[in-house]
Motif scaffolding. Structure first.
Motif, PDB file in Angstrom:
ATOM      1  N   GLU A  46      -1.572  -6.730   6.859  1.00 14.85           N
ATOM      2  CA  GLU A  46      -0.802  -6.705   5.917  1.00 14.85           C
ATOM      3  C   GLU A  46      -1.679  -7.396   5.398  1.00 14.85           C
ATOM      4  OE1 GLU A  46       3.288  -8.427   3.570  1.00 14.85           O
ATOM      5  OE2 GLU A  46       3.182  -7.827   5.654  1.00 14.85           O
ATOM      6  N   LYS A  47      -2.310  -8.715   5.878  1.00 13.78           N
ATOM      7  CA  LYS A  47      -3.239  -9.580   4.634  1.00 13.78           C
ATOM      8  C   LYS A  47      -5.094  -7.863   4.818  1.00 13.78           C
ATOM      9  CE  LYS A  47      -5.474 -13.099   4.287  1.00 13.78           C
ATOM     10  NZ  LYS A  47      -5.581 -15.184   4.603  1.00 13.78           N
ATOM     11  N   ASN A  48      -4.851  -7.840   5.634  1.00  9.97           N
ATOM     12  CA  ASN A  48      -6.181  -6.928   5.689  1.00  9.97           C
ATOM     13  C   ASN A  48      -5.815  -5.575   5.099  1.00  9.97           C
ATOM     14  OD1 ASN A  48      -7.308  -8.428   7.709  1.00  9.97           O
ATOM     15  ND2 ASN A  48      -7.491  -7.057   9.384  1.00  9.97           N
ATOM     16  N   LEU A  49      -5.089  -5.009   4.928  1.00 15.48           N
ATOM     17  CA  LEU A  49      -4.474  -3.497   4.183  1.00 15.48           C
ATOM     18  C   LEU A  49      -4.344  -4.302   2.426  1.00 15.48           C
ATOM     19  CD1 LEU A  49      -3.593  -0.948   4.385  1.00 15.48           C
ATOM     20  CD2 LEU A  49      -1.257  -1.671   4.687  1.00 15.48           C
ATOM     21  N   ARG A  50      -3.768  -4.837   1.919  1.00 16.50           N
ATOM     22  CA  ARG A  50      -4.382  -5.767   1.516  1.00 16.50           C
ATOM     23  C   ARG A  50      -5.750  -5.993   0.991  1.00 16.50           C
ATOM     24  NH1 ARG A  50      -0.003  -9.677   2.021  1.00 16.50           N
ATOM     25  NH2 ARG A  50      -1.447 -11.495   1.896  1.00 16.50           N
ATOM     26  N   PHE A  51      -6.458  -6.542   1.270  1.00 16.23           N
ATOM     27  CA  PHE A  51      -7.900  -6.587   1.707  1.00 16.23           C
ATOM     28  C   PHE A  51      -8.106  -4.969   1.375  1.00 16.23           C
ATOM     29  CE2 PHE A  51     -12.136  -7.608   2.429  1.00 16.23           C
ATOM     30  CZ  PHE A  51     -12.699  -8.303   1.556  1.00 16.23           C
TER      31      PHE A  51
END
Length: 57
Positions: A46-51
């Motif tokens: 999820e964090k990678n997607l936001r980034f």
């Protein structure tokens, strides 16, 4: 290999006083190969997607 699981073949060769190709053949003979994973074990998708979205903007 148990004592230094993350060492490179050239490091093992130096430590054991043999050639790098000798290390390669020995590892193949004892079937001691592994493949690195593409994802980090602590990766948060999820964090990678936001980034990724931030980079695209």
């Amino acid at each position: 290999m148990r004592n230094y699981p993350d060492s490179y073949s050239y490091e093992r060769a130096i430590r054991l006083g043999v050639s790098v190709s000798g290390i390669k053949h020995a590892k193949k003979r004892i079937e001691a190969t592994y493949k690195k994973t593409l994802n980090h074990p602590k990766e948060d998708p999820e964090k990678n997607l936001r980034f990724s979205k931030k980079l695209k903007n």
